[in-house]
Write a protein that holds these residues in place. Structure first.
Motif, PDB file in Angstrom:
ATOM      1  N   GLU A   1     195.992 -52.413  45.596  1.00 25.55           N
ATOM      2  CA  GLU A   1     194.718 -52.997  43.859  1.00 25.55           C
ATOM      3  C   GLU A   1     193.558 -50.905  44.495  1.00 25.55           C
ATOM      4  O   GLU A   1     193.186 -50.973  43.713  1.00 25.55           O
ATOM      5  N   THR A   2     193.606 -50.655  45.544  1.00 25.62           N
ATOM      6  CA  THR A   2     193.026 -48.939  45.905  1.00 25.62           C
ATOM      7  C   THR A   2     193.810 -48.126  45.172  1.00 25.62           C
ATOM      8  O   THR A   2     192.887 -48.057  44.260  1.00 25.62           O
TER       9      THR A   2
ATOM     10  N   ARG B   1     193.677 -44.359  41.335  1.00 22.99           N
ATOM     11  CA  ARG B   1     193.966 -43.895  39.974  1.00 22.99           C
ATOM     12  C   ARG B   1     193.683 -43.865  38.430  1.00 22.99           C
ATOM     13  O   ARG B   1     194.283 -42.476  38.186  1.00 22.99           O
ATOM     14  N   GLU B   2     193.478 -45.216  38.312  1.00 27.59           N
ATOM     15  CA  GLU B   2     192.246 -44.673  36.858  1.00 27.59           C
ATOM     16  C   GLU B   2     191.012 -44.599  37.563  1.00 27.59           C
ATOM     17  O   GLU B   2     190.760 -43.721  36.042  1.00 27.59           O
ATOM     18  N   ALA B   3     190.727 -44.209  38.322  1.00 23.61           N
ATOM     19  CA  ALA B   3     189.251 -42.966  38.239  1.00 23.61           C
ATOM     20  C   ALA B   3     189.497 -41.524  37.994  1.00 23.61           C
ATOM     21  O   ALA B   3     189.469 -40.932  37.076  1.00 23.61           O
ATOM     22  N   VAL B   4     191.309 -41.188  38.637  1.00 20.55           N
ATOM     23  CA  VAL B   4     191.207 -39.948  37.759  1.00 20.55           C
ATOM     24  C   VAL B   4     192.173 -39.876  36.543  1.00 20.55           C
ATOM     25  O   VAL B   4     192.144 -38.599  35.978  1.00 20.55           O
ATOM     26  N   LYS B   5     192.548 -41.023  35.847  1.00 16.73           N
ATOM     27  CA  LYS B   5     193.286 -41.122  34.804  1.00 16.73           C
ATOM     28  C   LYS B   5     191.577 -40.722  33.945  1.00 16.73           C
ATOM     29  O   LYS B   5     191.984 -39.842  32.821  1.00 16.73           O
TER      30      LYS B   5
ATOM     31  N   GLU C   1     182.326 -47.694  32.495  1.00 13.38           N
ATOM     32  CA  GLU C   1     182.673 -49.718  33.165  1.00 13.38           C
ATOM     33  C   GLU C   1     183.525 -50.075  32.441  1.00 13.38           C
ATOM     34  O   GLU C   1     184.316 -51.235  33.427  1.00 13.38           O
ATOM     35  N   MET C   2     184.693 -48.581  31.921  1.00 12.02           N
ATOM     36  CA  MET C   2     186.315 -49.578  32.032  1.00 12.02           C
ATOM     37  C   MET C   2     186.853 -49.570  33.194  1.00 12.02           C
ATOM     38  O   MET C   2     188.066 -50.265  33.745  1.00 12.02           O
ATOM     39  N   LEU C   3     185.856 -48.720  33.998  1.00 14.70           N
ATOM     40  CA  LEU C   3     186.625 -48.908  35.722  1.00 14.70           C
ATOM     41  C   LEU C   3     186.204 -50.333  36.665  1.00 14.70           C
ATOM     42  O   LEU C   3     186.919 -51.007  37.942  1.00 14.70           O
ATOM     43  N   GLY C   4     185.092 -50.732  35.880  1.00 12.19           N
ATOM     44  CA  GLY C   4     184.713 -52.517  36.296  1.00 12.19           C
ATOM     45  C   GLY C   4     183.350 -52.291  36.988  1.00 12.19           C
ATOM     46  O   GLY C   4     182.960 -50.998  36.312  1.00 12.19           O
ATOM     47  N   GLY C   5     183.161 -53.970  37.518  1.00 16.20           N
ATOM     48  CA  GLY C   5     181.668 -53.303  37.914  1.00 16.20           C
ATOM     49  C   GLY C   5     180.760 -52.772  39.298  1.00 16.20           C
ATOM     50  O   GLY C   5     179.993 -52.353  40.140  1.00 16.20           O
TER      51      GLY C   5
END
Ligand SMILES: [Mg+2]
Length: 320
Positions: free
Chosen positions: A214-215, A220-224, A237-241
């Motif tokens: 999960e981490t 990876r989502e943050a880098v993308k 907010e696409m990365l969550g809350g």
């Protein structure tokens, strides 16, 4: 004794960056984006006075004190004891007679949204006991930056932060995400740039750490997102809350990666519908660890500035 070879200004900026982010996010924690814009305009909150810190900074200071007072190889019990002193600040109205260090400072006895898992976990008196097995709130990450500030290797910083996360949160992601923040801080304060440090942590999460899925995905989502999107609250907010550990880490990393200045990064990390104080606090830790210039007025006036100066002086042996 556990020591630190880092310069005082880098220790200070890591702690101050976190405190500033925490204080900027504090009034926004329970507001969604529409409510933030209704209250502060389309740009969201851009400044506030006084800058009041919350449980995130309180616990971070106790992490720092616990490590500073530890002997080599007893860091975990020293940090646990420090967190128990933090718990006392939340459960007693004032310092006990004869209290020393942070526990003697009355201003820390205010309650500003302490996390349930932190409170219930630390009420257990045996730190080897498994507590809150399903908890993976960001309360482990928001307090983890100091683990990267002492003379442990980046790997040891990771391990110590991850193990000390278990005092309050039993879910493996809460431990891994806390470990990653400590490792990032350790790498940044030793001269790596943020892109490089993030890449290095992703490599570790891919090959060397169990239960890291999960981490790893969140990082990876943050880098993308930092590569593809223009900075905006909607992109955050696409990365969550940020209420859970890996999302808080991801949002903080994204905001630090995508912003040109520390001010922009801190405000981006605070102005969204999620856990604003924690995401902005973690982002501030990263910015300070990376040596990014913090806005001077905020750094001079944030609550706790004198306490941070004193802790840093004690840790570097420069206290008169
Ligand atoms: Mg808080």
């Amino acid at each position: 004794m556990v020591t630190t070879s880092l310069p005082a200004d880098r220790l200070r900026s890591t702690l101050l960056g976190g405190a500033i982010g925490d204080a900027l996010g504090h009034p926004l924690e329970n507001l969604n984006l529409a409510q933030i814009r209704a209250a502060h305009g389309t740009e969201g909150l851009t400044d506030i006075s006084p800058l009041l810190i919350t449980d995130d900074t309180q616990m971070t200071l106790f992490s720092f004190e616990g490590l500073m007072l530890a002997d080599v190889d007893n860091e975990m019990s020293s940090v646990y004891n420090a967190y128990r002193r933090w718990l006392a600040t939340q459960e007693q109205g004032q310092p006990s007679p004869g209290a020393t260090g942070l526990a003697a400072q009355e201003w820390l006895y205010v309650r500003r949204g302490p996390g349930q898992a932190c409170l219930t976990g630390l009420r257990q008196t045996d730190h080897a006991q498994v507590v809150n097995p399903d908890a993976k709130g960001c309360g482990t990450v928001m307090r983890a930056a100091p683990f990267g500030l002492f003379d442990h290797s980046p790997d040891d910083a990771f391990l110590l932060a991850a193990k000390c996360a278990r005092f309050t949160h039993g879910h493996p992601t809460a431990a891994v995400s806390a470990g990653v923040l400590a490792r990032l801080v350790s790498l940044l304060t030793r001269g790596h740039d943020l892109n490089d440090a993030v890449r290095e942590c992703l490599r570790l999460l891919t090959y060397d750490v169990p239960s890291a899925g999960e981490t790893r995905l969140a990082m990876r989502e943050a880098v993308k997102a930092a590569r593809q999107s223009t900075p905006s609250p909607e992109a955050v907010e696409m990365l969550g809350g940020g209420w859970v550990a890996e999302e808080a880490l991801s949002i903080a990393v994204y905001c630090a990666l995508v912003s040109d200045t520390a001010e922009e990064a801190l405000l981006l990390a605070a102005n969204h519908s999620g856990d604003s104080d924690s995401t902005a606090a973690i982002c501030g830790n990263l910015l300070g660890a990376a040596g990014r210039k913090l806005p001077e007025t905020w750094a001079a006036t944030v609550e706790g500035r004198r306490t941070i100066d004193r802790l840093v002086a004690e840790a570097t042996g420069s206290l008169n």
